[in-house]
Design an enzyme around this catalytic site. Structure first.
Site, mmCIF file in Angstrom:
data_model
loop_
_atom_site.group_PDB
_atom_site.id
_atom_site.type_symbol
_atom_site.label_atom_id
_atom_site.label_comp_id
_atom_site.label_asym_id
_atom_site.label_seq_id
_atom_site.Cartn_x
_atom_site.Cartn_y
_atom_site.Cartn_z
ATOM 1 N N ILE A 10 0.820 -1.212 0.000
ATOM 2 C CA ILE A 10 0.000 0.000 0.000
ATOM 3 C C ILE A 10 0.856 1.265 0.000
ATOM 4 O O ILE A 10 0.353 2.363 0.240
ATOM 5 C CB ILE A 10 -0.984 0.011 1.181
ATOM 6 C CG1 ILE A 10 -0.249 -0.095 2.519
ATOM 7 C CG2 ILE A 10 -2.014 -1.108 1.028
ATOM 8 C CD1 ILE A 10 -1.172 0.029 3.731
ATOM 9 N N GLY A 11 2.162 1.110 -0.265
ATOM 10 C CA GLY A 11 3.017 2.281 -0.462
ATOM 11 C C GLY A 11 3.783 2.759 0.754
ATOM 12 O O GLY A 11 4.239 3.909 0.790
ATOM 13 N N ASP A 31 3.976 -5.125 -7.413
ATOM 14 C CA ASP A 31 3.290 -6.004 -6.470
ATOM 15 C C ASP A 31 2.262 -6.811 -7.255
ATOM 16 O O ASP A 31 1.820 -6.388 -8.326
ATOM 17 C CB ASP A 31 2.601 -5.206 -5.355
ATOM 18 C CG ASP A 31 2.401 -6.033 -4.096
ATOM 19 O OD1 ASP A 31 3.006 -5.702 -3.062
ATOM 20 O OD2 ASP A 31 1.633 -7.021 -4.144
ATOM 21 N N ASN A 53 4.201 -10.675 -11.114
ATOM 22 C CA ASN A 53 4.982 -11.583 -10.285
ATOM 23 C C ASN A 53 6.438 -11.163 -10.404
ATOM 24 O O ASN A 53 6.975 -11.053 -11.509
ATOM 25 C CB ASN A 53 4.788 -13.026 -10.788
ATOM 26 C CG ASN A 53 5.455 -14.036 -9.878
ATOM 27 O OD1 ASN A 53 6.499 -13.771 -9.280
ATOM 28 N ND2 ASN A 53 4.867 -15.214 -9.765
ATOM 29 N N ILE A 54 7.080 -10.920 -9.277
ATOM 30 C CA ILE A 54 8.465 -10.442 -9.280
ATOM 31 C C ILE A 54 9.399 -11.411 -9.991
ATOM 32 O O ILE A 54 10.395 -11.011 -10.613
ATOM 33 C CB ILE A 54 8.914 -10.154 -7.832
ATOM 34 C CG1 ILE A 54 8.251 -8.853 -7.353
ATOM 35 C CG2 ILE A 54 10.429 -10.055 -7.704
ATOM 36 C CD1 ILE A 54 8.465 -8.521 -5.907
ATOM 37 N N SER A 73 10.093 -5.207 1.035
ATOM 38 C CA SER A 73 9.605 -5.885 2.228
ATOM 39 C C SER A 73 8.990 -7.204 1.775
ATOM 40 O O SER A 73 7.772 -7.312 1.609
ATOM 41 C CB SER A 73 8.573 -5.017 2.955
ATOM 42 O OG SER A 73 8.111 -5.665 4.118
ATOM 43 N N CYS A 76 6.678 -12.286 4.728
ATOM 44 C CA CYS A 76 7.288 -12.695 5.995
ATOM 45 C C CYS A 76 6.845 -14.087 6.445
ATOM 46 O O CYS A 76 7.414 -14.648 7.383
ATOM 47 C CB CYS A 76 6.957 -11.680 7.082
ATOM 48 S SG CYS A 76 5.193 -11.576 7.474
ATOM 49 N N SER A 339 2.024 -4.297 6.042
ATOM 50 C CA SER A 339 2.798 -3.123 5.673
ATOM 51 C C SER A 339 3.912 -2.843 6.687
ATOM 52 O O SER A 339 4.233 -3.671 7.533
ATOM 53 C CB SER A 339 1.871 -1.912 5.517
ATOM 54 O OG SER A 339 2.546 -0.849 4.890
#
Length: 359
Positions: A10-11, A31, A53-54, A73, A76, A339
């Protein structure tokens, strides 16, 4: 700085960059989450946002973007205490592995900032990250920090890696992974509204032993019934809730399950004093064999979830941050839980960018 924002969500990283005051341009954000992308696009309509997709990105494409900074980020879940801890074997770790494979080919890249959950520092993925930094000629610093160390009444312990090319100097020395910034280093950073507010009317946060401002500074006038804790939650989870008042100088980490699950996902708010809470719980405890009576008593406390706006204030998003109208409260909590804390990262960006060896 020409910045690539990976896992842009969300930035949060973009807002942190703005708060830092560093002259920079986010040339692209990437993203794959459609709801996150809707929020990002709503707040940063002029930034190139790639819904991809990265792992589909190659080094040549990044070279054309001519970025000298990567902010990221990554997911996780492979490292969180509540997950399966599959680490580098988790499918959600594949995109970070892919990025590490690209970094040796990015000739113009100078700076890297990575944030992840506490636990990443003991993972195999962290070892791969550090190996990549060392083999590609980057100096680095590792930190585990929480917003309450900066005067913000919220615990959100996170791992941070700051890395820069070996020919660029760090402004502070660090022999090993550190769990806080030194007082000298904190004093070297520009004063912020958070530190000013903490000094003005703060209290000691028992978890960090630092002065934090109180929660009355983030509360909004909201429709009380909208966020009230449901009776079924009180019946099952009343005794494990982390309850905070307007005079509290702390709150628990808000996770993506907040508002849906009661335990371990974040604090809840009570409009009364700690003494009133203690007395009501003591009264309810006298009716151990009558759960309906307990709920009736505890309902008087008007316990509620913190609103999404209150949560994003605790995560230091600016007041002009906004969600598109179609994003539900549950989606808002989930997106916020994934985030970053904007202020903490903005301070780390300043430390990463600074080359004055004075600390």
């Amino acid at each position: 700085m020409r910045v690539l924002e990976l896992y842009s969500g969300i930035g949060g990283m973009h807002y942190a960059l703005r708060e830092s005051g560093i002259t920079a341009k986010v040339v692209a954000a990437i993203d794959i989450n459609p709801n996150a992308n809707d929020v990002y696009r709503h707040n940063f309509p002029d930034t190139v946002l790639m819904n991809r997709n990265i792992q589909s990105i190659d080094a040549e494409e990044l070279e054309k973007l001519d970025v000298d900074t990567i902010l990221m980020s990554p997911p996780c879940q492979p490292f969180t205490r509540l997950g399966l801890k599959k680490d580098a074997l988790d499918n959600r770790a594949c995109s970070l592995l892919h990025i590490l494979s690209l970094i040796p080919n990015l000739r113009n890249l100078k700076y890297i900032l990575l944030e992840n959950v506490k636990g990443f520092e003991i993972s195999e993925m962290r070892d791969k990250l550090i190996h990549c930094m060392e083999s590609c000629g980057y100096a680095y610093r590792e930190l585990i920090l929480s917003p309450c160390q900066f005067g913000i009444p919220n615990s959100r312990l996170r791992y941070y890696l700051l890395a820069k090319r070996n020919n660029l100097k760090f402004c502070f020395k660090q022999p090993s992974l550190d769990n806080c910034l030194s007082s000298e280093l904190l004093k070297s950073l520009p004063q912020s509204r958070h530190s000013v507010l903490a000094k003005k009317n703060g209290k000691i946060n028992p978890k960090s032993d630092r002065i934090c401002y109180t929660l009355d500074n983030i509360l909004e006038n909201t429709e009380e019934s909208r966020y009230l804790i449901p009776s079924k939650f009180l019946q099952k989870r009343a005794w494990v809730l982390d309850i905070r008042t307007s005079e509290s100088a702390g709150s628990c980490c808000f996770t993506k399950g907040y508002g849906h699950y009661a335990e371990g996902t974040g604090s809840v708010y009570c409009p009364f004093t700690d003494e009133t809470i203690r007395l009501k719980y003591s009264e309810a405890d006298n009716h151990k064999n009558n759960s309906d009576k307990q709920v009736q008593i505890l309902s008087d406390l008007k316990l509620r979830f913190f609103s999404p706006k209150e949560v994003y204030r605790l995560m230091c998003f600016p007041e002009n941050f906004d969600f598109p109208k179609h994003i539900t409260d549950r989606q808002k909590y989930k997106l916020l839980g994934n985030s970053i804390n904007v202020h903490v990262v903005s301070r780390l960006m300043l430390l990463l960018h600074n080359e004055n060896e004075n600390i």
